[in-house]
Motif scaffolding. Sequence first.
Motif, mmCIF file in Angstrom:
data_model
loop_
_atom_site.group_PDB
_atom_site.id
_atom_site.type_symbol
_atom_site.label_atom_id
_atom_site.label_comp_id
_atom_site.label_asym_id
_atom_site.label_seq_id
_atom_site.Cartn_x
_atom_site.Cartn_y
_atom_site.Cartn_z
ATOM 1 N N PHE A 126 24.240 15.682 64.755
ATOM 2 C CA PHE A 126 23.930 16.968 65.366
ATOM 3 C C PHE A 126 25.105 17.885 65.053
ATOM 4 N N ALA A 127 24.821 18.997 64.388
ATOM 5 C CA ALA A 127 25.879 19.915 63.953
ATOM 6 C C ALA A 127 26.340 20.788 65.112
ATOM 7 N N SER A 128 27.645 20.930 65.262
ATOM 8 C CA SER A 128 28.227 21.789 66.289
ATOM 9 C C SER A 128 28.212 23.233 65.783
ATOM 10 N N LYS A 150 30.280 20.494 60.934
ATOM 11 C CA LYS A 150 30.996 19.689 61.923
ATOM 12 C C LYS A 150 29.980 19.182 62.925
ATOM 13 N N GLY A 151 30.215 17.989 63.459
ATOM 14 C CA GLY A 151 29.268 17.485 64.442
ATOM 15 C C GLY A 151 29.533 16.057 64.843
ATOM 16 N N GLN A 152 28.545 15.476 65.510
ATOM 17 C CA GLN A 152 28.660 14.112 66.017
ATOM 18 C C GLN A 152 27.366 13.345 65.770
ATOM 19 N N ASN A 163 32.595 11.219 64.789
ATOM 20 C CA ASN A 163 32.932 12.637 64.819
ATOM 21 C C ASN A 163 33.210 13.066 63.380
ATOM 22 N N LEU A 253 18.351 20.063 70.282
ATOM 23 C CA LEU A 253 19.682 20.583 70.587
ATOM 24 C C LEU A 253 20.233 19.919 71.837
ATOM 25 N N VAL A 278 30.257 22.556 74.060
ATOM 26 C CA VAL A 278 29.828 22.557 72.657
ATOM 27 C C VAL A 278 28.309 22.464 72.600
ATOM 28 N N GLN A 280 25.168 21.724 70.122
ATOM 29 C CA GLN A 280 24.880 21.066 68.849
ATOM 30 C C GLN A 280 23.390 21.127 68.532
ATOM 31 N N VAL A 283 20.983 18.310 62.628
ATOM 32 C CA VAL A 283 21.525 18.868 61.388
ATOM 33 C C VAL A 283 20.446 19.324 60.417
#
Length: 294
Positions: A126-128, A150-152, A163, A253, A278, A280, A283
Motif C-alpha cells: 500500500f503506497a503512502s 513509498k509504502g508498507q 517498509n 485505502l 499516514v 496509504q 499500490v
Amino acid sequence: AEVAILLLTRLANTMSKSTMIQLLLVLVAALCPGVYCFVNPTSNNAIRKKLLQPPTRTRAALAPSAVATSTSTKQTSGELLRLLIQKADVPKEGDALNNQINSLVQALISSKSSFNPSTCIDGPLFASIHFIGNTPLWEKIGAGVVRNIKGQKYTLDDSTFTNYAEIWGDNLCLKAVGKFSEIGPVQPVVDSNNPFSSITSLFANKQSSLLPTPYDYEARVTGASISLWNKFTLNLTIEGTGTVRVLYADENLRIFLSPTDTNVTKGAGDWESEGLIVVQVRVGLVYDDWVDNL
C-alpha cells in the motif's frame, strides 16, 4: 559499478546512514544519468480511471466492502481515494488538495468503522500518499526529481512486514523488514450496566472476522537493506519497535497513526514521530506499472 559496491561495503562500518545515502545518490547521478529523464507513465487501468471521475452519490455505484461501514462512509472513502490518486498523479498540485483530503481523513477516522485484516491489512504494497504531522524520515530521503514510491506490505500468514522507500526511483531504494503482532483494540467497549459485557465482547470479536478501530499492532524491525539497480544489496544493521494504530482500513485505502515515536534500538534515526498519520492506497490503483519484488 561492481567496484563502487565493493568500496561502499568496506566503508559501511565507518560511515553513518545519512552519509551512505548521500554517497549512493552521487553514484547514481554519475553512473545512471538517465534517471533524470524519468516520465511518470499515464495509467490505462480501467478501475483507476473510474476512480478519478467525480464521485457518484448513488447507492448502486458503491462496491461491496468487507468493512462494516455506512453508505456515507463508503462514499467518503471513495471520494478520498479519488483525491489521493489525483495527488499522486500530479504531486505539484497536492498542496491544493490537502485541506479536502484532511477533512475526509478526519471523517473516516470519526466513523470508527471495523475492518477485516485479511482483506484490508494483508496483501500487496500500500503506497503512502499523504501524511499529517512531522515529516517522516522515509519522506525526507527521496530525491524530488524522480517518482519515489513509498509504502508498507503486510503478510498475515507469517506475520511479516516490509517498509519500502525509494530514494531515486527503483534504482536506489531502502527496505526494512520485521515481524508484527496484534496488541488489540485501544478502547474496548464496556457496558457499565452489564458486568459481563467485556467478556461477551471479547468472545464476539473472536467469532467475527471484523476488528474494531482504533486497533493496535506492534511492529518490530529486524533488519534493513539498500538496493542499487535491483542488482546490488547493502545490508544495514537496524532494529527497533513501533506501534501501528489502525484508524480506518478498507480494501483500497487505510489510515495509520503512530501513537509513539519509533523506538530505534540499533542504527539509523527515528523513522516516524509520535502523532504521525499516514494515508496509504493499494499500490495498483496509484501506480499500475508497479512490479512487486518485495
